[in-house]
Structures are given as C-alpha cells and as structure tokens.
Design an enzyme around this catalytic site. Structure first.
Site, PDB file in Angstrom:
ATOM      1  N   LEU A 141       0.823  -1.202   0.000  1.00  0.00           N
ATOM      2  CA  LEU A 141       0.000   0.000   0.000  1.00  0.00           C
ATOM      3  C   LEU A 141       0.866   1.264   0.000  1.00  0.00           C
ATOM      4  CD1 LEU A 141      -2.864   1.255   0.390  1.00  0.00           C
ATOM      5  CD2 LEU A 141      -2.419   1.133   2.851  1.00  0.00           C
ATOM      6  N   HIS A 142       0.478   2.239  -0.797  1.00  0.00           N
ATOM      7  CA  HIS A 142       1.134   3.543  -0.795  1.00  0.00           C
ATOM      8  C   HIS A 142       0.167   4.589  -1.339  1.00  0.00           C
ATOM      9  CE1 HIS A 142       2.025   1.605  -4.657  1.00  0.00           C
ATOM     10  NE2 HIS A 142       2.097   2.820  -5.203  1.00  0.00           N
ATOM     11  N   GLN A 143       0.234   5.760  -0.734  1.00  0.00           N
ATOM     12  CA  GLN A 143      -0.611   6.875  -1.166  1.00  0.00           C
ATOM     13  C   GLN A 143       0.263   7.944  -1.803  1.00  0.00           C
ATOM     14  OE1 GLN A 143      -4.304   8.583   0.632  1.00  0.00           O
ATOM     15  NE2 GLN A 143      -2.780   9.852   1.653  1.00  0.00           N
TER      16      GLN A 143
END
Length: 182
Positions: A141-143
């Site tokens: 996950l990464h934003q």
C-alpha cells in the site's frame, strides 16, 4: 533539426517523427519492472527495503511510528512523494486504525511542507488499489501526494511530450526533510 513538421531521421533506422528527445535511461528500470515485488513477498518489496536504508539513500523525507513518507523514484512532478505503512499490506482496508490515522496526518503534513518550500497551488492525492486499478506496485500500500502548479500541464507534456523535473531527487529530499515539522 528542421521544421517540427518535417520528417527527420532520428537514428538512421526508418523515418523519424520530428520530435526532439530528452533521454531518460534511468526510467528503463521502471519500464522493465525492476525492483517491483513479483507477489506479496515482503522481501522483494522496495517499500519494505527503503526503511532499512538511511534517509538520504532511501529518499525518505519523514518517518512516523507506523508509516513513512518517501519521494517517488519516477515522479510526475517535483516533490511527488508517497506515504507508505512500514507493514507489508496491499489494501487500505488492511490498515490498523493507527496506520490509517498516521497516513492521513503525514499526507496533511506533506501538503503543508511542500507548499512552504515550493508554493504548490494544489495536489493530486490518491491510492491505486490493485494492479487492475493502476497500482505499479500493488503488493504494498502507498498513497501518492503529487504537488501541482498553475500551468504545469502546459505544452511540455501535452504538445512537447516531455516532463521536466528541475531538481534532483536528493536535493528535493533534503529540502522537504529540512522543512518538515510536527
């Protein structure tokens, strides 16, 4: 070169398209998929390896308790960073309440810091969840936090088919890390 509309041979093989080239061979690693996790194995994941490096080498601009902010190696704009959990999880629904809260906090702080050092006029913020949704690295996950400026979608990327990044990633990391405050 001649007129932009003129047919020009770029390399002697076939007919050219009349466009100038800015060579970016470092992007070939991205195109080939190097350093992307093949599956959900955390040992293969760049977002798991980055926190083990020192901040300058890993391009980390801020470390939190459960998440960190890191510059994107292949940025869409200067200052483009990502907020990632330390834990190897693929989906936002897998975050703990602490991770979700700290992702929001670091995203908000990133916007403040980037505005203070670069005068960004706006931001694109988002997560691509899964390969079918466009995630280049879907296993972790990464934003994305992408700063934007008036006129940044000008002739260079649209007509010139060129992205310009006026600052080295190491310099951007140093600037943002120095300006970050809680």
């Amino acid at each position: 070169m001649g007129d932009p509309g003129e047919t020009v041979r770029q390399d002697g093989a076939g007919e050219g398209d009349g466009l100038d080239r800015l060579w970016t061979p470092h992007r070939l690693a991205y195109i080939r998929g190097e350093n992307k996790p093949a599956d959900a194995t955390s040992g293969e994941c760049p977002f798991c390896r980055v926190p083990e490096l020192d901040d300058a080498d890993g391009l980390v601009v801020r470390r939190g308790e459960s998440v960190y902010a890191v510059l994107n190696l292949y940025p869409y704009a200067p200052g483009h960073l990502m907020v990632c959990p330390y834990r190897h999880i693929a989906d936002y629904t897998e975050t703990s309440p602490e991770e979700a809260e700290e992702m929001g906090l670091l995203t908000r702080q990133a916007m403040t810091v980037i505005r203070s050092v670069s005068g960004a006029g706006g931001f694109n913020i988002g997560m691509n969840q899964g390969a079918v949704a466009g995630a280049g690295i879907s296993a972790h996950l990464h934003q994305h936090v992408v700063p934007r400026w008036p006129g940044d979608q000008n002739f260079m990327p649209i007509i010139g088919r060129t992205k310009t990044l006026p600052e080295l990633l190491a310099d951007t990391r140093d600037l943002l890390a120095a300006a970050w405050s809680i």
